[in-house]
Design an enzyme around this catalytic site. Sequence first.
Site, short mmCIF file in Angstrom:
data_model
loop_
_atom_site.label_atom_id
_atom_site.label_comp_id
_atom_site.label_asym_id
_atom_site.label_seq_id
_atom_site.Cartn_x
_atom_site.Cartn_y
_atom_site.Cartn_z
N GLY A 166 10.18 -5.60 1.28
CA GLY A 166 9.69 -6.97 1.37
C GLY A 166 9.09 -7.25 2.74
O GLY A 166 8.35 -6.43 3.27
N LYS B 27 11.71 5.46 2.94
CA LYS B 27 11.92 4.10 2.44
C LYS B 27 13.43 3.92 2.45
O LYS B 27 14.11 4.25 1.46
CB LYS B 27 11.33 3.98 1.03
CG LYS B 27 11.67 2.68 0.32
CD LYS B 27 10.68 1.59 0.58
CE LYS B 27 11.07 0.30 -0.12
NZ LYS B 27 10.07 -0.77 0.06
N1 LIG Z 1 -5.68 -1.28 -1.60
C1 LIG Z 1 -5.16 -1.21 -2.82
N2 LIG Z 1 -5.95 -0.84 -3.87
C2 LIG Z 1 -5.43 -0.77 -5.13
N3 LIG Z 1 -4.17 -1.04 -5.43
C3 LIG Z 1 -3.35 -1.42 -4.43
C4 LIG Z 1 -3.80 -1.51 -3.09
N4 LIG Z 1 -2.77 -1.90 -2.33
C5 LIG Z 1 -1.73 -2.06 -3.15
N5 LIG Z 1 -2.07 -1.77 -4.42
C6 LIG Z 1 -1.21 -1.85 -5.61
O1 LIG Z 1 -0.53 -3.12 -5.56
C7 LIG Z 1 0.84 -2.98 -5.87
C8 LIG Z 1 1.69 -3.38 -4.66
O2 LIG Z 1 1.43 -2.47 -3.60
P1 LIG Z 1 2.62 -1.75 -2.84
O3 LIG Z 1 3.56 -1.16 -3.81
O4 LIG Z 1 2.03 -0.82 -1.83
O5 LIG Z 1 3.28 -3.03 -2.13
P2 LIG Z 1 4.58 -3.09 -1.20
O6 LIG Z 1 4.30 -4.04 -0.11
O7 LIG Z 1 4.94 -1.70 -0.83
O8 LIG Z 1 5.67 -3.72 -2.19
P3 LIG Z 1 7.28 -3.68 -2.00
O9 LIG Z 1 7.63 -4.91 -1.23
O10 LIG Z 1 7.78 -3.71 -3.42
O11 LIG Z 1 7.65 -2.42 -1.30
C9 LIG Z 1 1.02 -1.52 -6.30
O12 LIG Z 1 0.84 -1.42 -7.68
C10 LIG Z 1 -0.13 -0.80 -5.58
O13 LIG Z 1 -0.54 0.39 -6.21
MG LIG Z 2 6.64 -0.69 -1.25
#
Ligand SMILES: Nc1ncnc2c1ncn2[C@@H]1O[C@H](COP(=O)(O)OP(=O)(O)OP(=O)(O)O)[C@@H](O)[C@H]1O
Ligand SMILES: [Mg+2]
Length: 240
Positions: free
Chosen positions: A116, A38
């Site tokens: 993002g 990351k």
């Molecule tokens: N398929 C899923 N089932 C359950 N929880 C999920 C799932 N996908 C994402 N989440 C939850 O939703 C939230 C956002 O997911 P994630 O952190 O992967 O997003 P991101 O796109 O990586 O965000 P960022 O832009 O901050 O990096 C987290 O709390 C994650 O655990």
């Molecule tokens: Mg993320």
Amino acid sequence: MTRGIFVTATDTEVGKTVVTAGLALVLREQGLRVGVMKPVQSGHLADDPEGDGGRLKRWTGVEAGPEEIVPYSFSLPVAPLIAARSAGVAIDQAGLVERIRTMAERYDLLLVEGAGGLLVPVGPDWTMADLAVELEWPLVIVARPNLGTVNHTVLTLEAARSRGLHPLGVILNGYREGERDPSLEANPEMIERFGGAPVLGRIPWMEEPMTTEKLRDVFIRALDGRALMERLRLTVRVEG
Ligand SMILES: Nc1ncnc2c1ncn2[C@@H]1O[C@H](COP(=O)(O)OP(=O)(O)OP(=O)(O)O)[C@@H](O)[C@H]1O
Ligand SMILES: [Mg+2]
């Protein structure tokens, strides 16, 4: 030649971290040594276990240290450029690309999670997309399954292609049981038709706690690991 995949999304909080970890587990099952990174994280410092780097490390079990996985981190939960500016830091694009390439040499495939969406500002004159452009790695786009996703996903695909990026496909993340959204069923077909990229998988919403075992089970069921390997062989020349 070093290689990897750049994991982006249609927005923040769509599931890039969850999907990056799930992809790593699926590809590992196919015999690849897979690393995760990351490059720029805001909202949590690199060694925070609840940050993206911390979760990626915990869920995939990679040996790399927090600062190797996350070279730049900021506590302010805003776009990298704004977070960096307020910390008095300039994110060095060439240096970051170099660190990613060096990390990629340790693995068969490195999965790099963006911050993002694709056009999030990282430096005064460059965005997340420019990292992917410099790396010349294909994209996986994570998108929501529900209403609005066709527009967001097709916009992301177009922005990617207009910069010469190659989208491997789209992963729709977070199908909730019992959700009554009449667009849900047609959205994958609409994305393929109007975006011209395959939907590689549909990931259900998982109950807490999220564990490696749960991620592995769910993602192996939802993604065709062999087909993914075939796609990778064609685009990034992954051996194995
Ligand atoms: N398929 C899923 N089932 C359950 N929880 C999920 C799932 N996908 C994402 N989440 C939850 O939703 C939230 C956002 O997911 P994630 O952190 O992967 O997003 P991101 O796109 O990586 O965000 P960022 O832009 O901050 O990096 C987290 O709390 C994650 O655990
Ligand atoms: Mg993320």
